[in-house]
Design an enzyme around this catalytic site. Structure first.
Site, PDB file in Angstrom:
ATOM      1  N   TYR A 139       0.826  -1.209   0.000  1.00 52.41           N
ATOM      2  CA  TYR A 139       0.000   0.000   0.000  1.00 52.41           C
ATOM      3  C   TYR A 139       0.853   1.248   0.000  1.00 52.41           C
ATOM      4  CZ  TYR A 139       0.741   1.053   4.984  1.00 52.41           C
ATOM      5  OH  TYR A 139       1.293   1.393   6.195  1.00 52.41           O
ATOM      6  N   LEU A 153      10.834   1.493   7.464  1.00 49.66           N
ATOM      7  CA  LEU A 153      10.302   1.926   6.178  1.00 49.66           C
ATOM      8  C   LEU A 153      11.025   3.216   5.768  1.00 49.66           C
ATOM      9  CD1 LEU A 153       8.009   1.466   4.050  1.00 49.66           C
ATOM     10  CD2 LEU A 153       6.764   3.252   5.278  1.00 49.66           C
ATOM     11  N   GLU A 188      10.738   3.053  14.824  1.00 56.09           N
ATOM     12  CA  GLU A 188       9.884   4.033  14.155  1.00 56.09           C
ATOM     13  C   GLU A 188       8.671   4.307  15.028  1.00 56.09           C
ATOM     14  OE1 GLU A 188       9.413   3.317   9.777  1.00 56.09           O
ATOM     15  OE2 GLU A 188       9.606   1.257  10.459  1.00 56.09           O
ATOM     16  N   LYS A 190       6.471  -1.885   2.096  1.00 60.46           N
ATOM     17  CA  LYS A 190       5.256  -1.288   2.675  1.00 60.46           C
ATOM     18  C   LYS A 190       4.096  -2.265   2.487  1.00 60.46           C
ATOM     19  CE  LYS A 190       2.998   3.231   3.116  1.00 60.46           C
ATOM     20  NZ  LYS A 190       3.078   3.413   4.568  1.00 60.46           N
TER      21      LYS A 190
HETATM   22  N1  PLP Z   1       7.255   4.287   9.186  1.00 58.40           N
HETATM   23  C1  PLP Z   1       6.153   3.534   9.189  1.00 58.40           C
HETATM   24  C2  PLP Z   1       6.162   2.234   9.908  1.00 58.40           C
HETATM   25  C3  PLP Z   1       5.001   3.963   8.519  1.00 58.40           C
HETATM   26  O1  PLP Z   1       3.884   3.190   8.521  1.00 58.40           O
HETATM   27  C4  PLP Z   1       5.016   5.221   7.873  1.00 58.40           C
HETATM   28  C5  PLP Z   1       3.831   5.710   7.170  1.00 58.40           C
HETATM   29  O2  PLP Z   1       2.827   5.042   7.059  1.00 58.40           O
HETATM   30  C6  PLP Z   1       6.175   5.973   7.916  1.00 58.40           C
HETATM   31  C7  PLP Z   1       7.289   5.482   8.579  1.00 58.40           C
HETATM   32  C8  PLP Z   1       6.247   7.319   7.246  1.00 58.40           C
HETATM   33  O3  PLP Z   1       6.293   7.172   5.861  1.00 58.40           O
HETATM   34  P1  PLP Z   1       5.803   8.326   4.900  1.00 58.40           P
HETATM   35  O4  PLP Z   1       6.574   9.543   5.297  1.00 58.40           O
HETATM   36  O5  PLP Z   1       6.158   7.832   3.558  1.00 58.40           O
HETATM   37  O6  PLP Z   1       4.336   8.477   5.120  1.00 58.40           O
END
Ligand code: PLP
Length: 283
Positions: A33, A201, A177, A145
């Site tokens: 996703y 991520l 995170e 993701k």
């Molecule tokens: N880390 C995790 C585990 C996430 O689920 C997300 C966003 O859903 C992020 C970091 C931040 O990613 P982004 O800045 O691409 O939204």
């Protein structure tokens, strides 16, 4: 008002949209996703989100049958049809429907679902996020993701039950995170965030913020940090397509710094919103 959503080539009212109970996204979380922010009707950093989508799909051998331009066109069409001003667009691609069997189906026919989520987004923040620390229970490929988000569902539910806005996940005391966000700390003259690896991520908002982080006059330091360092930090900052850039002012009930949104977080948030007018730092 019912939303218009996208399912496999069709735009439908949400109550008419469905996917098979045999869809592998449903049965195995065999799916990827993305969530892209929309501010003032404009998609933010969508090219980078689609590049990450392609990478995630490649890593699980899921063949995307839509080009980047087609996917952007669907995003734009959903914004238009739903009159979306502020919020986000959720995209999910799965390995499609087939009788339940772990191995990939012979016929590759992915499912693509997209929908809008309206949310009020204010440039000014009146208070910072409160965080609850929880052990990180996720699998070994967090750089993908994947929709297999049970660990994050439980982490964020524990945070919500403690009256907090977000979970702060850690592994043996080292911060990984947020529940759905990247975590940064500010200490002295440094802004610190951990390096990219399979353990986290690769946040698109992180990537965007890195293009202008040193406009704050602070130096970026890419390294892992502990929960104790976060508790002792001058500021803790959250980034995500849903939170944009948010100060975090409390972890497990302990105030961070003076307990107020910090200047670095607020400056980075301001720059984020300035750049939103032209589709974000990455476009
Ligand atoms: N880390 C995790 C585990 C996430 O689920 C997300 C966003 O859903 C992020 C970091 C931040 O990613 P982004 O800045 O691409 O939204």
């Amino acid at each position: 008002m019912s939303r218009i959503v996208y399912v496999n080539g069709r735009y439908l009212p949400e109550h008419e949209a469905s996917v098979s109970i045999f869809d592998r996204g449903f049965l195995f979380a065999d799916a990827i996703y993305e969530v892209s922010a929309v501010i003032n009707g404009k998609l933010i950093d969508v090219g980078a989100h689609l590049a990450r989508l392609e990478r995630s799909c490649r890593e699980i051998k899921l063949e995307l049958t839509w080009s980047g331009d087609e996917l952007i066109a669907i995003h734009e069409e959903l914004i238009e049809r739903n009159g979306l001003v502020d919020g986000g667009i959720y995209l999910q691609v799965t390995r499609g429907a087939a009788d339940r069997n772990f191995t990939f189906p012979a016929q590759r026919k992915p499912t693509l679902v997209m929908f809008t989520q309206a949310r009020s987004i204010a440039r000014k923040v009146s208070r910072g996020y409160t965080l609850k620390s929880v052990p990180d229970l996720r699998w070994a490929r967090r750089d993908i993701k994947s929709t297999a988000l049970l660990a994050q569902v439980l982490a964020k539910q524990a945070a919500a039950e403690a009256g907090c806005d977000e979970a702060l996940m850690h592994e043996d005391g080292v911060v990984t995170e947020g529940g759905s966000s990247t975590i940064w700390i500010v200490k002295g003259r440094s802004i610190i965030s951990r390096p990219l690896s399979a353990k986290v991520l690769a946040g698109i908002t992180r990537q965007a913020v890195l293009t202008y982080v040193e406009e704050t006059g602070f130096t970026f330091e890419e390294r892992a940090f502990t929960l104790q360092e976060a508790l002792d930090a001058d500021e803790v900052i959250i980034t995500a397509a849903t939170a944009m850039v948010m100060p975090a002012t409390e972890i497990d009930g302990h105030p961070i710094g003076d307990g107020q949104p910090g200047p670095v977080a607020l400056r980075l948030r301001d720059i984020y919103f300035d750049l939103a007018e032209r589709g974000g730092a990455l476009g």
